[in-house]
Design a protein around this motif. Structure first.
Motif, mmCIF file in Angstrom:
data_model
loop_
_atom_site.group_PDB
_atom_site.id
_atom_site.type_symbol
_atom_site.label_atom_id
_atom_site.label_comp_id
_atom_site.label_asym_id
_atom_site.label_seq_id
_atom_site.Cartn_x
_atom_site.Cartn_y
_atom_site.Cartn_z
ATOM 1 N N MET A 1 0.832 -1.194 0.000
ATOM 2 C CA MET A 1 0.000 0.000 0.000
ATOM 3 C C MET A 1 0.874 1.252 0.000
ATOM 4 S SD MET A 1 -2.962 1.418 0.013
ATOM 5 C CE MET A 1 -3.923 -0.084 0.196
ATOM 6 N N LYS A 2 0.644 2.100 -1.008
ATOM 7 C CA LYS A 2 1.443 3.315 -1.145
ATOM 8 C C LYS A 2 0.631 4.586 -0.943
ATOM 9 C CE LYS A 2 4.320 0.930 -4.570
ATOM 10 N NZ LYS A 2 4.709 0.884 -6.001
ATOM 11 N N VAL A 3 -0.661 4.536 -1.283
ATOM 12 C CA VAL A 3 -1.487 5.741 -1.232
ATOM 13 C C VAL A 3 -2.849 5.411 -0.624
ATOM 14 C CG1 VAL A 3 -2.503 7.634 -2.543
ATOM 15 C CG2 VAL A 3 -0.374 6.585 -3.346
ATOM 16 N N ILE A 4 -3.223 6.154 0.398
ATOM 17 C CA ILE A 4 -4.536 6.025 1.019
ATOM 18 C C ILE A 4 -5.298 7.309 0.739
ATOM 19 C CG2 ILE A 4 -5.811 5.685 3.170
ATOM 20 C CD1 ILE A 4 -3.128 4.474 4.295
ATOM 21 N N VAL A 5 -6.357 7.226 -0.044
ATOM 22 C CA VAL A 5 -7.181 8.403 -0.323
ATOM 23 C C VAL A 5 -8.252 8.469 0.756
ATOM 24 C CG1 VAL A 5 -8.679 9.567 -1.975
ATOM 25 C CG2 VAL A 5 -6.708 8.251 -2.791
ATOM 26 N N ALA A 6 -8.143 9.475 1.620
ATOM 27 C CA ALA A 6 -9.034 9.592 2.770
ATOM 28 C C ALA A 6 -10.244 10.471 2.507
ATOM 29 C CB ALA A 6 -8.252 10.144 3.970
ATOM 30 N N GLY A 7 -10.350 11.038 1.306
ATOM 31 C CA GLY A 7 -11.483 11.902 0.988
ATOM 32 C C GLY A 7 -12.783 11.138 0.881
ATOM 33 N N MET A 8 -13.862 11.770 1.324
ATOM 34 C CA MET A 8 -15.194 11.171 1.262
ATOM 35 C C MET A 8 -15.658 11.037 -0.192
ATOM 36 S SD MET A 8 -16.554 10.587 4.383
ATOM 37 C CE MET A 8 -18.244 11.089 4.717
ATOM 38 N N PRO A 9 -16.679 10.205 -0.425
ATOM 39 C CA PRO A 9 -17.249 10.125 -1.783
ATOM 40 C C PRO A 9 -17.672 11.500 -2.278
ATOM 41 C CG PRO A 9 -18.196 8.449 -0.354
ATOM 42 C CD PRO A 9 -17.390 9.333 0.529
ATOM 43 N N LYS A 10 -17.620 11.690 -3.572
ATOM 44 C CA LYS A 10 -18.000 12.926 -4.247
ATOM 45 C C LYS A 10 -17.052 14.076 -3.948
ATOM 46 C CE LYS A 10 -20.497 12.921 -6.743
ATOM 47 N NZ LYS A 10 -20.240 12.456 -8.149
ATOM 48 N N THR A 11 -15.780 13.732 -3.700
ATOM 49 C CA THR A 11 -14.744 14.761 -3.571
ATOM 50 C C THR A 11 -13.698 14.601 -4.678
ATOM 51 O OG1 THR A 11 -13.449 13.384 -2.034
ATOM 52 C CG2 THR A 11 -15.035 14.930 -1.067
ATOM 53 N N GLY A 12 -14.086 13.949 -5.762
ATOM 54 C CA GLY A 12 -13.150 13.715 -6.857
ATOM 55 C C GLY A 12 -12.447 12.378 -6.771
ATOM 56 N N THR A 13 -13.030 11.439 -6.017
ATOM 57 C CA THR A 13 -12.351 10.151 -5.829
ATOM 58 C C THR A 13 -12.259 9.346 -7.113
ATOM 59 O OG1 THR A 13 -14.453 9.162 -5.070
ATOM 60 C CG2 THR A 13 -12.953 9.991 -3.382
ATOM 61 N N SER A 21 -4.329 5.426 -11.477
ATOM 62 C CA SER A 21 -4.192 4.312 -12.423
ATOM 63 C C SER A 21 -3.292 4.693 -13.586
ATOM 64 C CB SER A 21 -5.568 3.883 -12.936
ATOM 65 O OG SER A 21 -6.383 3.409 -11.887
ATOM 66 N N ASN A 22 -3.430 5.931 -14.070
ATOM 67 C CA ASN A 22 -2.576 6.412 -15.166
ATOM 68 C C ASN A 22 -1.109 6.500 -14.747
ATOM 69 O OD1 ASN A 22 -4.723 6.658 -16.923
ATOM 70 N ND2 ASN A 22 -5.041 8.832 -16.521
ATOM 71 N N MET A 23 -0.875 6.633 -13.454
ATOM 72 C CA MET A 23 0.496 6.664 -12.936
ATOM 73 C C MET A 23 1.065 5.269 -12.733
ATOM 74 S SD MET A 23 0.228 9.558 -9.962
ATOM 75 C CE MET A 23 -0.413 11.182 -10.258
ATOM 76 N N GLY A 24 0.232 4.252 -12.914
ATOM 77 C CA GLY A 24 0.700 2.882 -12.773
ATOM 78 C C GLY A 24 0.359 2.221 -11.454
ATOM 79 N N PHE A 25 -0.452 2.887 -10.629
ATOM 80 C CA PHE A 25 -0.838 2.299 -9.351
ATOM 81 C C PHE A 25 -2.004 1.319 -9.536
ATOM 82 C CE2 PHE A 25 1.048 6.368 -8.032
ATOM 83 C CZ PHE A 25 1.893 5.945 -7.009
ATOM 84 N N LYS A 26 -1.981 0.239 -8.784
ATOM 85 C CA LYS A 26 -3.115 -0.680 -8.722
ATOM 86 C C LYS A 26 -4.077 -0.155 -7.656
ATOM 87 C CE LYS A 26 -4.373 -5.479 -7.675
ATOM 88 N NZ LYS A 26 -3.846 -6.820 -7.281
ATOM 89 N N VAL A 27 -5.263 0.262 -8.093
ATOM 90 C CA VAL A 27 -6.193 0.962 -7.207
ATOM 91 C C VAL A 27 -7.410 0.095 -6.900
ATOM 92 C CG1 VAL A 27 -7.505 3.079 -6.855
ATOM 93 C CG2 VAL A 27 -5.467 3.127 -8.306
ATOM 94 N N TYR A 28 -7.792 0.067 -5.626
ATOM 95 C CA TYR A 28 -9.058 -0.539 -5.212
ATOM 96 C C TYR A 28 -10.014 0.586 -4.844
ATOM 97 C CZ TYR A 28 -8.218 -5.597 -5.047
ATOM 98 O OH TYR A 28 -7.996 -6.910 -5.381
ATOM 99 N N ASP A 29 -11.048 0.745 -5.662
ATOM 100 C CA ASP A 29 -12.107 1.708 -5.402
ATOM 101 C C ASP A 29 -13.250 0.973 -4.684
ATOM 102 O OD1 ASP A 29 -12.780 4.592 -6.120
ATOM 103 O OD2 ASP A 29 -14.557 3.576 -6.875
ATOM 104 N N TYR A 30 -14.390 1.618 -4.581
ATOM 105 C CA TYR A 30 -15.519 1.003 -3.865
ATOM 106 C C TYR A 30 -15.900 -0.359 -4.439
ATOM 107 C CZ TYR A 30 -20.282 0.058 -2.363
ATOM 108 O OH TYR A 30 -21.410 -0.551 -1.870
#
Length: 252
Positions: A1-13, A21-30
């Protein structure tokens, strides 16, 4: 885990999901959290957790966005103390609430989403189960879809939003935290993460709830749900036909 996005939904998540993803990160969204980690999140939401739980869940994931992970950002950071934290914000709480209401109205009024909720076992076991379990915890509502209703206490929801943001800003390690609006684009994000700026325009996802249609058209998890819906529809039609046939035969 490299990045934790702590912003609530509807804040540009969703935009940040695409950018990471464009930077090459494997992202788990909702949707990845609710489908791939459904059992783990149900345990966390219903009975509790340990730091080891989060380590196992996200050991092969680079970044997490949206609920429920944004609400548990602090616990995830305990499991991955070297991870960086991004708090995404909207212009103000009124803009955030208006956007959230619109998202829920768009989802609630989508015929395909309604059909999936009845005819896809994966949808019901993941999206519905996680949604019902997390709604009282994160939003103080029995069902997050009720945000679309005018009768919902909007002031309470805005208070939840402000309290969450304040908690992140007060408790995240300052050297690990970026307070960020997606309108700022690539530069502050890439500088914070220490990666080069991608050679493409900064994305803008989910404007006006458009991500729902995008998921329905192309997301592989949603395509699986749609296939399940088709099978369920065929089976329901077959059973209905058999029922009509037997009723007809008994009436002869």
């Amino acid at each position: 885990m490299k990045v934790i996005v702590a912003g609530m939904p509807k804040t540009g998540t969703k935009t940040l999901n695409e950018a990471l993803s464009n930077m090459g990160f494997k992202v788990y969204d909702y949707i990845e959290n609710s489908v791939y980690l459904r059992n783990e999140w149900m345990k966390i939401l219903k009975t509790g957790w340990s730091t080891e739980d989060f380590k196992r869940m996200f050991e092969d994931v680079d970044a997490v966005t949206d609920v429920p992970s944004c609400y548990y950002w602090e616990e995830i950071h305990k499991a991955f103390p070297d991870a960086k934290i991004i708090l995404t914000l909207r212009e103000n709480d009124e803009v955030w609430l208006k956007s959230f209401k619109n998202q829920m109205k768009t989802s609630n009024g989508n015929t395909m989403v309604t059909l999936l909720s009845y005819l896809s076992p994966t949808f019901r076991r993941s999206v519905f189960d996680i949604g019902f379990a997390m709604s009282p915890v994160i939003f103080g509502l029995a069902d997050v879809r009720h945000i679309a209703y005018d009768s919902v206490n909007g002031d309470m929801l805005k208070l939840k939003y402000r309290a969450h943001n304040a908690h992140v800003m007060q408790n995240a390690p300052p050297d690990k935290l970026l307070v960020y609006k997606v309108t700022e684009g690539w530069d502050p994000l890439c500088k914070f993460l220490g990666v080069p700026v991608p050679d493409k325009p900064f994305p803008h996802k989910n404007k006006g709830g458009a991500m729902i249609e995008e998921h329905l058209k192309s997301d592989p998890i949603v395509q699986k749900m749609k296939r399940e819906m088709m099978v369920s529809s065929i089976l329901c039609t077959a059973f209905l036909g058999l029922g009509v046939y037997f009723i007809y035969k008994r009436g002869i």
